[in-house]
Design a protein around this motif. Structure first.
Motif, PDB file in Angstrom:
ATOM      1  N   ARG A   1       0.840  -1.203   0.000  1.00 20.46           N
ATOM      2  CA  ARG A   1       0.000   0.000   0.000  1.00 20.46           C
ATOM      3  C   ARG A   1       0.876   1.255   0.000  1.00 20.46           C
ATOM      4  O   ARG A   1       0.665   2.177  -0.799  1.00 20.46           O
TER       5      ARG A   1
ATOM      6  N   ILE B   1       1.179   4.088  -2.990  1.00 22.46           N
ATOM      7  CA  ILE B   1       0.829   5.496  -2.748  1.00 22.46           C
ATOM      8  C   ILE B   1       2.004   6.399  -3.145  1.00 22.46           C
ATOM      9  O   ILE B   1       1.826   7.418  -3.817  1.00 22.46           O
TER      10      ILE B   1
ATOM     11  N   SER C   1      -2.856  -6.861  -4.475  1.00 19.20           N
ATOM     12  CA  SER C   1      -3.621  -6.467  -3.281  1.00 19.20           C
ATOM     13  C   SER C   1      -5.111  -6.733  -3.464  1.00 19.20           C
ATOM     14  O   SER C   1      -5.806  -7.088  -2.508  1.00 19.20           O
ATOM     15  N   CYS C   2      -5.588  -6.551  -4.704  1.00 20.16           N
ATOM     16  CA  CYS C   2      -7.014  -6.780  -4.966  1.00 20.16           C
ATOM     17  C   CYS C   2      -7.392  -8.259  -4.819  1.00 20.16           C
ATOM     18  O   CYS C   2      -8.556  -8.579  -4.604  1.00 20.16           O
TER      19      CYS C   2
ATOM     20  N   ARG D   1      -8.073  -8.454  -1.160  1.00 20.60           N
ATOM     21  CA  ARG D   1      -9.291  -7.714  -0.819  1.00 20.60           C
ATOM     22  C   ARG D   1     -10.524  -8.216  -1.578  1.00 20.60           C
ATOM     23  O   ARG D   1     -11.617  -7.673  -1.424  1.00 20.60           O
TER      24      ARG D   1
ATOM     25  N   GLU E   1     -11.336  -7.875  -4.739  1.00 22.75           N
ATOM     26  CA  GLU E   1     -11.913  -6.742  -5.476  1.00 22.75           C
ATOM     27  C   GLU E   1     -11.932  -6.944  -6.988  1.00 22.75           C
ATOM     28  O   GLU E   1     -12.501  -6.123  -7.696  1.00 22.75           O
TER      29      GLU E   1
ATOM     30  N   SER F   1     -18.058  -4.908  -9.496  1.00 26.25           N
ATOM     31  CA  SER F   1     -17.840  -3.932 -10.577  1.00 26.25           C
ATOM     32  C   SER F   1     -16.593  -3.105 -10.328  1.00 26.25           C
ATOM     33  O   SER F   1     -16.182  -2.933  -9.184  1.00 26.25           O
ATOM     34  N   VAL F   2     -16.041  -2.586 -11.421  1.00 25.89           N
ATOM     35  CA  VAL F   2     -14.899  -1.671 -11.297  1.00 25.89           C
ATOM     36  C   VAL F   2     -15.304  -0.468 -10.451  1.00 25.89           C
ATOM     37  O   VAL F   2     -14.519   0.055  -9.673  1.00 25.89           O
ATOM     38  N   GLU F   3     -16.567  -0.065 -10.576  1.00 22.98           N
ATOM     39  CA  GLU F   3     -17.022   1.137  -9.867  1.00 22.98           C
ATOM     40  C   GLU F   3     -17.153   0.927  -8.357  1.00 22.98           C
ATOM     41  O   GLU F   3     -17.291   1.896  -7.615  1.00 22.98           O
ATOM     42  N   THR F   4     -17.172  -0.321  -7.905  1.00 26.11           N
ATOM     43  CA  THR F   4     -17.337  -0.529  -6.465  1.00 26.11           C
ATOM     44  C   THR F   4     -16.009  -0.813  -5.771  1.00 26.11           C
ATOM     45  O   THR F   4     -15.979  -1.023  -4.566  1.00 26.11           O
ATOM     46  N   VAL F   5     -14.905  -0.810  -6.518  1.00 26.72           N
ATOM     47  CA  VAL F   5     -13.604  -1.056  -5.885  1.00 26.72           C
ATOM     48  C   VAL F   5     -13.352   0.059  -4.868  1.00 26.72           C
ATOM     49  O   VAL F   5     -13.496   1.234  -5.171  1.00 26.72           O
ATOM     50  N   GLY F   6     -13.002  -0.367  -3.634  1.00 24.85           N
ATOM     51  CA  GLY F   6     -12.724   0.627  -2.592  1.00 24.85           C
ATOM     52  C   GLY F   6     -13.982   1.244  -2.011  1.00 24.85           C
ATOM     53  O   GLY F   6     -13.915   2.252  -1.326  1.00 24.85           O
ATOM     54  N   MET F   7     -15.145   0.625  -2.269  1.00 24.68           N
ATOM     55  CA  MET F   7     -16.408   1.191  -1.785  1.00 24.68           C
ATOM     56  C   MET F   7     -16.460   1.267  -0.262  1.00 24.68           C
ATOM     57  O   MET F   7     -17.123   2.113   0.298  1.00 24.68           O
TER      58      MET F   7
ATOM     59  N   GLN G   1     -14.253   2.243   1.769  1.00 25.66           N
ATOM     60  CA  GLN G   1     -13.777   3.544   2.217  1.00 25.66           C
ATOM     61  C   GLN G   1     -14.695   4.650   1.720  1.00 25.66           C
ATOM     62  O   GLN G   1     -14.867   5.655   2.342  1.00 25.66           O
ATOM     63  N   ARG G   2     -15.277   4.401   0.503  1.00 23.17           N
ATOM     64  CA  ARG G   2     -16.045   5.454  -0.138  1.00 23.17           C
ATOM     65  C   ARG G   2     -17.371   5.695   0.575  1.00 23.17           C
ATOM     66  O   ARG G   2     -17.873   6.791   0.615  1.00 23.17           O
TER      67      ARG G   2
END
Lengths: 180, 429
Positions: free
Chosen positions: A20, A24, A69-70, A73, A75, A170-176, A178-179
């Motif tokens: 991570r 970053i 990492s995905c 997770r 993802e 979905s690609v759009e829900t990756v990291g959801m 935190q979102r």
């Protein structure tokens, strides 16, 4: 056995935290270089060749480390409707089998990534006087991490009461997490 | 034989729940091992070279800008601005949803973020104002389809990369008019709904308040100006426009709106790295898959056998739309684009269909797929935000989907609808 699991979990957590931080830092560098390129071109009228090439190599590192990492997770995008339609026990067995396939694919990237680095790593980059050893190793390292993280997913599948899909929706829900 | 194994392995592994990038990867590995005279290191080489291109950097930049804007309170500001602009029309709150979503799409490019942020705010407000929860959830969900169509659009970047030799800038501009038309069609539906069922009017906003709201919202909408203006004027490439949008979003949300703390930035950056990684892994493994398909001459085989069955361009476009709508029901936009573009391109060339046209049709259809069962990511978020069941949501959803399909058919059969903007600016021949 519990001590082993606990040590393994700590190893995974440490590795994931390291990946991570590296991502970053590299992503920040990538942003800085591309923005600097635009500034240089318009303010000083100079186009610096490495500002086109270095970001691509950074993108490769970020993408393959992030991809590993995905796996941890869960993802990576997939189709989980049939998976969840199965009863609990077959679902658990299927989850383990699918993670073994992920492990196998990680091994292919690791194994042939090493061959690739050995065969072509000493070639020079396109415009800067460095060898490809600076970015080709992204492949075997991410292959190794995919294997490591898929082992963790397999252990979790075996030890947990219920089985979860190893894919995100979905690609759009990756990291959801935190979102939201 | 190799093609059959490749196809079957991919299909079975995807259906049982292996992530698509790995299903493609594993199937490709099996096929590569079976191909005589192929070095297995080709798999790694193909994966690496697939993402070693500058335009793909646009993905991480636009995701970063979008996440910053979504987290930085832009939804609330756009809703308040939309209230000034269209709050006086019949079906006021539904009109506000449509306009706010149109701008939100232009700022973030994400349908899911749109449903979760605008939906969380507007569905309870609409219900309190007398709208049924079913209609409120349906309009929020359908308006979200504008996200991936109005630029910036990750789907369009992916299409341009896979198709090769297609301008991201031309695709972005081609998406503007269809995106706005979808918004207008939903506004028309809201107008009718307002006239028939909902005659309440919103309280009048004082002039000074109106000006403040518009300025506050326009500061966010300025991201679109940076992206489109930068590309049109030739100041930026699409990738650099992404970086510029990210810097602007950073300044706006951290220092002007002050809704994001500097300490939150590493986490946001990490989230973007993960989203980027999922897209790149798909592109990387699918490039191996496409290479095997080409190595085994699949495009030629399809052209000589299956494709000869379709003779008319009109029929092809109709079948294409139907096919993509069905695919969109089951597969997410990014993997669908990566896998289908290489197979559809020879057909599009045969019927003399412009690649920008093909890209636009694919993105619109697959964006609709985000809202349709059984696998609609935006739909699932809407069900959660609206606290409503699928059965209750479907009836009001269908007429809205029909309105949007009219726009889809218009874009499909009257290309001048989307072409005039990129043509006028010299981005299309």
């Amino acid at each position: 056995m519990e001590t082993f699991y606990s040590l393994f979990d700590r190893l995974i957590a440490l590795t994931a935290a390291l990946v991570r931080i590296v991502c970053i830092v590299l992503a920040t560098a990538l942003f800085a270089i591309v923005i600097a390129a635009v500034v240089f071109r318009y303010c000083f009228g100079q186009a610096v060749s490495l500002t086109e090439e270095v970001p691509r190599y950074l993108l490769i590192w970020i993408s393959f480390l992030g991809a590993a990492s995905c796996v941890l997770r869960r993802e990576h995008v997939g189709f989980d409707v049939l998976f969840y339609a199965l009863p609990k026990r077959p679902r658990k067995a299927l989850g383990v089998f699918l993670s073994l396939l992920v492990f196998g694919f990680g091994w292919v990237i690791f194994r042939y990534g090493i061959t690739f680095v050995q065969d072509f790593g000493s070639d020079l980059m396109e415009t800067i006087p460095y060898t490809n050893y600076w970015y080709y190793p992204a492949m075997p390292i991410s292959g190794f991490l995919i294997m490591l993280f898929s082992v963790k997913v397999i252990i979790d599948e075996v030890r947990s009461a219920d089985a979860g899909a190893i894919a995100g929706s979905s690609v759009e829900t990756v990291g959801m997490e935190q979102r939201s | 034989m190799t093609l059959a194994i490749l196809g079957l392995a991919f299909l079975v592994l995807t259906l049982v729940g292996l992530p698509i990038s790995f299903a493609v990867g594993v199937a490709s590995v099996i096929a590569t091992f079976l191909l005589p005279g192929v070095d297995n290191a080709t798999i790694v080489q193909r994966m690496l070279t697939a993402i070693n291109t500058f335009p793909l950097l646009a993905v991480i930049f636009f995701v970063f800008a979008g996440v910053l804007m979504a987290k930085g309170g832009i939804a609330r500001r756009l809703v308040m601005m939309a209230e000034v602009l269209v709050g006086w029309l019949p079906g006021s709150l539904a009109q506000i949803v449509c306009v706010a979503s149109m701008f939100f799409g232009g700022v973030t490019g994400s349908a899911v973020a749109e449903v979760s942020s605008i939906g969380a705010m507007m569905i309870p407000a609409m219900e309190k104002d007398g709208y049924s929860r079913r209609f409120a959830t349906a309009i929020v969900l359908m308006a979200a389809t504008m996200g991936p169509i109005i630029p910036p659009s990750i789907g369009m970047i992916v299409f341009a990369h896979v198709a090769g030799n297609v301008s991201i800038a031309a695709l972005f501009l081609a998406g503007v008019v269809p995106g706005v038309l979808i918004g207008v069609s939903l506004m028309a539906a809201s107008f009718v709904h307002g006239k028939l069922y909902h005659r309440k009017e919103l309280p009048v906003i004082p002039l000074r308040q109106k000006i403040v709201r518009v300025i506050d919202g326009m500061a966010g909408v300025f991201t679109m100006v940076i992206i489109l203006g930068g590309i049109i004027s030739g100041v930026f490439t699409a990738t650099e426009a992404g970086a510029a949008a990210a810097v602007y979003a950073l300044i706006l949300t951290v220092f002007v709106y002050k809704e994001i703390k500097l300490s939150q930035l590493p986490e946001i950056m990490w989230e973007c790295c993960l989203t980027n990684a999922v897209v790149m892994m798909l592109i990387a493994t699918c490039s191996v898959f496409s290479w095997i398909l080409t190595y085994e001459n699949l495009p030629t085989l399809l052209a000589e056998n299956f494709f000869n069955l379709i003779q008319s361009k009109w029929a092809f476009l109709l079948i294409l739309n139907g096919f993509l709508l069905v695919v969109g029901m089951f597969i997410d936009m990014t993997p669908a684009l990566i896998m289908l573009v290489p197979m559809l391109m020879p057909l599009a060339i045969k019927f003399d269909i412009n690649m920008v046209h093909l890209g636009l049709i694919m993105v619109i259809n697959l964006a609709f797929g985000l809202t349709t069962p059984p696998v609609g990511t935006a739909l699932f978020v809407a069900l959660k935000v609206g606290r409503i069941s699928m059965e209750k949501l479907l009836p009001p959803l269908l007429p809205l989907l029909a309105c949007m399909c009219v726009v889809l058919l218009l874009v499909t059969y009257v290309p001048s609808v989307y072409e005039w903007l990129p043509r006028m600016l010299g981005l299309m021949k």
